[in-house]
Each structure stands twice: as structure tokens, then as C-alpha cells.
Design an enzyme around this catalytic site. Structure first.
Site, PDB file in Angstrom:
ATOM      1  N   LEU A  31      31.473  46.815  39.471  1.00 46.70           N
ATOM      2  CA  LEU A  31      32.849  46.454  39.818  1.00 46.70           C
ATOM      3  C   LEU A  31      32.949  45.459  40.966  1.00 46.70           C
ATOM      4  CD1 LEU A  31      34.461  50.002  39.512  1.00 46.70           C
ATOM      5  CD2 LEU A  31      34.185  48.227  37.755  1.00 46.70           C
ATOM      6  N   HIS A  32      33.930  44.573  40.821  1.00 48.01           N
ATOM      7  CA  HIS A  32      34.266  43.625  41.887  1.00 48.01           C
ATOM      8  C   HIS A  32      35.790  43.600  42.023  1.00 48.01           C
ATOM      9  CE1 HIS A  32      35.336  40.995  38.590  1.00 48.01           C
ATOM     10  NE2 HIS A  32      34.086  40.946  38.150  1.00 48.01           N
ATOM     11  N   GLY A  34      38.020  41.692  40.992  1.00 49.23           N
ATOM     12  CA  GLY A  34      38.773  41.431  39.753  1.00 49.23           C
ATOM     13  C   GLY A  34      39.111  42.739  39.052  1.00 49.23           C
ATOM     14  N   HIS A  35      38.095  43.589  38.879  1.00 52.93           N
ATOM     15  CA  HIS A  35      38.320  44.891  38.235  1.00 52.93           C
ATOM     16  C   HIS A  35      39.297  45.736  39.063  1.00 52.93           C
ATOM     17  CE1 HIS A  35      33.980  44.014  36.976  1.00 52.93           C
ATOM     18  NE2 HIS A  35      34.633  44.026  35.827  1.00 52.93           N
ATOM     19  N   ASP A 155      39.062  36.713  30.811  1.00 51.88           N
ATOM     20  CA  ASP A 155      38.574  36.724  29.427  1.00 51.88           C
ATOM     21  C   ASP A 155      39.782  36.487  28.521  1.00 51.88           C
ATOM     22  OD1 ASP A 155      35.651  37.817  29.809  1.00 51.88           O
ATOM     23  OD2 ASP A 155      36.952  38.977  31.123  1.00 51.88           O
ATOM     24  N   ARG A 192      28.310  38.686  36.133  1.00 51.36           N
ATOM     25  CA  ARG A 192      27.145  37.843  35.821  1.00 51.36           C
ATOM     26  C   ARG A 192      26.861  36.805  36.914  1.00 51.36           C
ATOM     27  NH1 ARG A 192      29.150  38.656  30.139  1.00 51.36           N
ATOM     28  NH2 ARG A 192      27.476  39.746  29.046  1.00 51.36           N
TER      29      ARG A 192
HETATM   30  P1  AMP Z   1      34.145  43.471  32.236  1.00 57.38           P
HETATM   31  O1  AMP Z   1      33.667  44.650  32.984  1.00 57.38           O
HETATM   32  O2  AMP Z   1      33.508  42.188  32.627  1.00 57.38           O
HETATM   33  O3  AMP Z   1      34.170  43.692  30.749  1.00 57.38           O
HETATM   34  O4  AMP Z   1      35.668  43.275  32.647  1.00 57.38           O
HETATM   35  C1  AMP Z   1      36.595  44.325  32.589  1.00 57.38           C
HETATM   36  C2  AMP Z   1      37.980  43.781  32.805  1.00 57.38           C
HETATM   37  O5  AMP Z   1      38.043  43.126  34.066  1.00 57.38           O
HETATM   38  C3  AMP Z   1      38.370  42.734  31.733  1.00 57.38           C
HETATM   39  O6  AMP Z   1      39.733  42.930  31.386  1.00 57.38           O
HETATM   40  C4  AMP Z   1      38.166  41.440  32.476  1.00 57.38           C
HETATM   41  O7  AMP Z   1      38.952  40.393  31.982  1.00 57.38           O
HETATM   42  C5  AMP Z   1      38.575  41.825  33.891  1.00 57.38           C
HETATM   43  N1  AMP Z   1      38.003  40.890  34.844  1.00 57.38           N
HETATM   44  C6  AMP Z   1      36.710  40.499  34.963  1.00 57.38           C
HETATM   45  N2  AMP Z   1      36.574  39.561  35.926  1.00 57.38           N
HETATM   46  C7  AMP Z   1      37.818  39.332  36.421  1.00 57.38           C
HETATM   47  C8  AMP Z   1      38.351  38.472  37.427  1.00 57.38           C
HETATM   48  N3  AMP Z   1      37.585  37.646  38.109  1.00 57.38           N
HETATM   49  N4  AMP Z   1      39.685  38.517  37.662  1.00 57.38           N
HETATM   50  C9  AMP Z   1      40.491  39.357  36.959  1.00 57.38           C
HETATM   51  N5  AMP Z   1      40.056  40.192  36.002  1.00 57.38           N
HETATM   52  C10 AMP Z   1      38.743  40.190  35.735  1.00 57.38           C
END
Ligand code: AMP
Length: 284
Positions: A31-32, A34-35, A155, A192
Site C-alpha cells: 500500500l501507498h 494512492g490506495h 488505472d 511497481r
Molecule cells: P492495485 O493494488 O495496484 O491493484 O491498486 C488498487 C487500487 O488503487 C486501484 O483502484 C488503483 O487504481 C488504485 N491506485 C493505484 N495507484 C494509485 C494512485 N497513484 N492514485 C490513486 N489510486 C491508485
């Protein structure tokens, strides 16, 4: 306190007790901010928020990074706890299946496939990727039955696929798209990014700068579409672009004459890491 569940059985039992409004944030962990921005938004809007961490094998191709995808469970839980603390009257329920079979109990014969949208751009380069995404999200929706599910616009194509799936299957779930969270440099946060060396990280700003440049030219001026297309064609001389395209933000069409909002969607390859980003621009 974040409640943690590892099996579908326990999760379903807990879900049955919850009568309040429910939001849902699906992720693959590591998690970062964004999440966490999705979690905060969900907590602002609902009494209970389900959050899932599951590295979904169905959305990775045979030569992709499934086995080395970063798994950082303990740090993830700490981050969730620190957000949950800001909302003492709300519930945060983490679902982190202990095995794939908690989500996919048997080798199913049916996948969810959102046609057309799933085979373009990212889907063209990663065949089957969006079927894997749509199928896991559907399964999670079925278990959690949220009122609202939160997805990052990072995404963008995934967000479009999920919106279309919900519409086609007439699911009673609102899909809320959330703004991209970026580093101060402009680089969109992504699990990533940690594959990048410091030099690659610096060089990767090309992606953000290119999207910003295209957006700036097009801003409020549909008449600039041919100029922007020419610029895109020039940029594509650099073979490290997997794609760099202009699409209607609502229909994903290449036909832009009636568009009110246009998206630039891109993947730039930095070594073996694919950096995905996009920007939207109003054109009316
Ligand atoms: P992931 O774990 O990469 O599948 O992402 C989970 C959710 O977090 C998805 O809805 C992504 O679009 C969202 N997400 C990932 N990176 C970001 C970001 N930088 N800003 C906003 N949402 C993000």
C-alpha cells in the site's frame, strides 16, 4: 482497529452482521498513499469499509511479475491502522484471503469478459488481463456486496471495464473513480515504482511530462487535435512507448469530434518495468 479475515466463510459471517452502509476498496497490497486515499474517501462516505488485499494470479500473464509482485502485509496493516484511527466510529474490515481457493474455490469454466474494452490498449498488450480483473472484482463484489466501490483513475481502462461490467450485469453498486495520487515530481504512485533504480526514476518523468505537454496543447481547444496527434506520432518514434493514445474519456472511442473530455492513455517501458499513466482534459 482493523478487523482481519482470511477465509470467505468468516468474511461472509461477518458481512451478514453488518447493517450499515458499506464501501469497498479492492487492492493487491503493497500500500501507498494512492490506495489510502481510496480508503479515506470510502470512510468519509460509509460506516463500514471493506478493504481487500489479494495478488490476483488471474490478471497476470505467464511472463509477468506475479511471483515477484511486492507483498508487504505487515506494513500494509500498519498503514490501514493509521487511517482507521482517524475514523474511530467507523469499521475497517480487511479481507486478505489466505489462499487463492478462498476466491476461486475450483477451476471455473466461466470468466467475466467485458468485450471490446478489454482487448484494446492495455488489454491488447496483456491478453486476458482485464478478464482476470473483472472476474476477481465480481467475486469480491459478490462476497462483500458494497454500496460503493472505489477505484483509482490511475488505472483508467480498468475503471472503465469495471463500470461497464457493473452496468452490463446490473449490479447495484456505485463505482467511484478517484484522482491519481502523484509524487511531487509528477510520477504516479505505483507499487511497481520500487522496481526502478534512482536513474530510471528520474528518467521516468518523461511519462508525466509528455502527458502534461499534450494536455496543455489540447486544453479547451478541440481544433488542436490534429496538432496533438502529430506530436503523439513524433513521440512514438521512441520505441519504449507500449502505447500513447488519445481516446474519448466516456466511450473510449478514437472518434473525438463529439467528445467533451479526452483522455491521454500511456504506458512507457523503463527497463522491464511498465509505467502506466493517463490524463484527462476538457475540450468544451
Ligand atoms: P492495485 O493494488 O495496484 O491493484 O491498486 C488498487 C487500487 O488503487 C486501484 O483502484 C488503483 O487504481 C488504485 N491506485 C493505484 N495507484 C494509485 C494512485 N497513484 N492514485 C490513486 N489510486 C491508485
Amino acid at each position: 482497529m482493523v478487523e482481519i479475515f482470511n477465509t470467505r466463510k468468516d468474511l461472509l459471517q461477518r458481512r451478514a452482521e453488518i447493517q450499515t452502509s458499506t464501501g469497498f476498496v479492492p487492492t493487491m497490497g503493497n500500500l501507498h498513499d494512492g490506495h489510502l486515499s481510496l480508503l479515506e474517501k470510502a470512510l468519509n462516505e460509509h460506516e463500514t469499509v471493506f478493504f481487500s488485499i489479494f495478488v490476483n494470479p488471474k490478471q497476470f500473464g505467464p511472463n509477468e511479475d506475479f511471483s515477484r509482485y511486492p507483498r508487504t502485509f505487515e506494513a500494509d496493516v500498519e498503514k490501514l491502522q493509521s487511517v482507521a484511527k482517524k475514523f474511530p466510529n467507523k469499521k475497517v474490515i480487511l479481507f486478505t484471503p489466505r489462499a487463492e481457493t478462498e476466491i476461486f474455490p475450483h477451476e471455473e469454466n466461466q470468466m467475466i469478459s467485458v468485450h471490446k474494452l478489454s482487448t484494446e490498449l492495455e488489454g491488447k498488450i496483456r491478453p486476458g488481463h482485464f478478464d482476470g480483473v473483472a472476474t476477481v472484482v465480481y467475486r469480491l463484489f459478490e462476497l462483500i456486496r458494497p454500496q460503493t466501490a472505489y477505484f483509482g483513475l490511475k488505472d483508467y481502462q480498468q475503471y472503465m471495464v469495471i463500470k461497464q461490467m457493473v452496468k452490463d450485469l446490473v449490479l447495484p453498486i456505485k463505482i467511484q473513480g478517484m484522482p491519481i495520487i502523484r509524487e511531487t515530481s509528477g510520477l504516479a504512485l505505483s507499487s511497481r515504482n520500487q522496481y526502478l533504480s534512482p536513474e530510471q526514476k528520474k528518467a521516468s518523468l518523461l511519462l508525466f511530462e509528455t502527458l502534461s505537454e499534450l494536455k496543455e496543447i489540447l486544453k479547451n481547444q478541440k481544433s488542436e487535435i490534429p496538432k496533438v496527434q502529430k506530436k503523439i506520432d513524433e513521440k512514438l518514434q521512441d520505441k519504449d512507448w507500449d502505447y500513447l493514445e488519445m481516446r474519448d474519456s466516456e466511450t473510449f472511442s478514437r472518434e473525438l469530434s463529439k467528445s467533451k473530455n479526452i483522455s491521454f492513455l500511456a504506458v512507457y517501458r523503463m527497463g522491464t518495468t511498465r509505467l502506466l499513466d493517463n490524463m484527462q482534459v476538457e475540450v468544451e
